[in-house]
Design a protein around this motif. Sequence first.
Motif, PDB file in Angstrom:
ATOM      1  N   VAL A  15       0.866  -1.178   0.000  1.00 45.65           N
ATOM      2  CA  VAL A  15       0.000   0.000   0.000  1.00 45.65           C
ATOM      3  C   VAL A  15       0.901   1.226   0.000  1.00 45.65           C
ATOM      4  N   ASN A  16       0.800   1.967  -1.080  1.00 37.44           N
ATOM      5  CA  ASN A  16       1.633   3.161  -1.195  1.00 37.44           C
ATOM      6  C   ASN A  16       0.909   4.408  -0.698  1.00 37.44           C
ATOM      7  N   ASN A  17      -0.397   4.375  -0.692  1.00 30.66           N
ATOM      8  CA  ASN A  17      -1.169   5.538  -0.297  1.00 30.66           C
ATOM      9  C   ASN A  17      -1.274   5.563   1.241  1.00 30.66           C
ATOM     10  N   ASN A  19      -3.115   7.383   3.160  1.00 27.90           N
ATOM     11  CA  ASN A  19      -4.509   7.457   3.609  1.00 27.90           C
ATOM     12  C   ASN A  19      -5.160   6.077   3.582  1.00 27.90           C
ATOM     13  N   ALA A  20      -4.839   5.294   2.563  1.00 23.94           N
ATOM     14  CA  ALA A  20      -5.388   3.935   2.478  1.00 23.94           C
ATOM     15  C   ALA A  20      -4.845   3.094   3.626  1.00 23.94           C
ATOM     16  N   LEU A  21      -3.582   3.283   3.943  1.00 19.47           N
ATOM     17  CA  LEU A  21      -2.975   2.542   5.054  1.00 19.47           C
ATOM     18  C   LEU A  21      -3.648   2.915   6.373  1.00 19.47           C
ATOM     19  N   LYS A  22      -3.893   4.198   6.578  1.00 19.10           N
ATOM     20  CA  LYS A  22      -4.595   4.641   7.793  1.00 19.10           C
ATOM     21  C   LYS A  22      -5.986   4.024   7.850  1.00 19.10           C
ATOM     22  N   TYR A  23      -6.664   3.996   6.708  1.00 15.62           N
ATOM     23  CA  TYR A  23      -8.011   3.447   6.643  1.00 15.62           C
ATOM     24  C   TYR A  23      -8.005   1.960   7.017  1.00 15.62           C
ATOM     25  N   ILE A  24      -7.062   1.224   6.467  1.00 16.02           N
ATOM     26  CA  ILE A  24      -6.965  -0.212   6.759  1.00 16.02           C
ATOM     27  C   ILE A  24      -6.688  -0.441   8.244  1.00 16.02           C
ATOM     28  N   ILE A  25      -5.766   0.347   8.799  1.00 18.93           N
ATOM     29  CA  ILE A  25      -5.437   0.203  10.226  1.00 18.93           C
ATOM     30  C   ILE A  25      -6.664   0.530  11.079  1.00 18.93           C
ATOM     31  N   CYS A  26      -7.383   1.589  10.727  1.00 19.03           N
ATOM     32  CA  CYS A  26      -8.599   1.943  11.475  1.00 19.03           C
ATOM     33  C   CYS A  26      -9.647   0.843  11.373  1.00 19.03           C
TER      34      CYS A  26
END
Length: 97
Positions: A15-17, A19-26
């Motif tokens: 995951v390079n994005n 924001n996407a990484l934050k979303y997945i973690i959340c």
Amino acid sequence: MSSSTTTIPNPPIVVNNPNALKYIICQLFTEALLVLTLILLIPSILWEEVRHIQKNRIRKQKIKKQKADKQTENKLRQEMKLREEKARRLKSSEKAS
């Protein structure tokens, strides 16, 4: 000829994005919280239901016992009245003779 099957492992997810990484973690954190909440709440809810059922059972037993006691008390009162009536009749018959 021997056939050998080789399994190719799945490539890692990249995951390079950010924001996407934050979303997945959340999302993972939220799912973990939900699972923990369920694990902690279900036994508590079940315990409350068991206590509620036990209280109802005890209350019904008390009501049955009270009804039985009242019936026994009423029977005793009736027997006492009958005895008193018989005693009065005997006294009145003794006075008459």
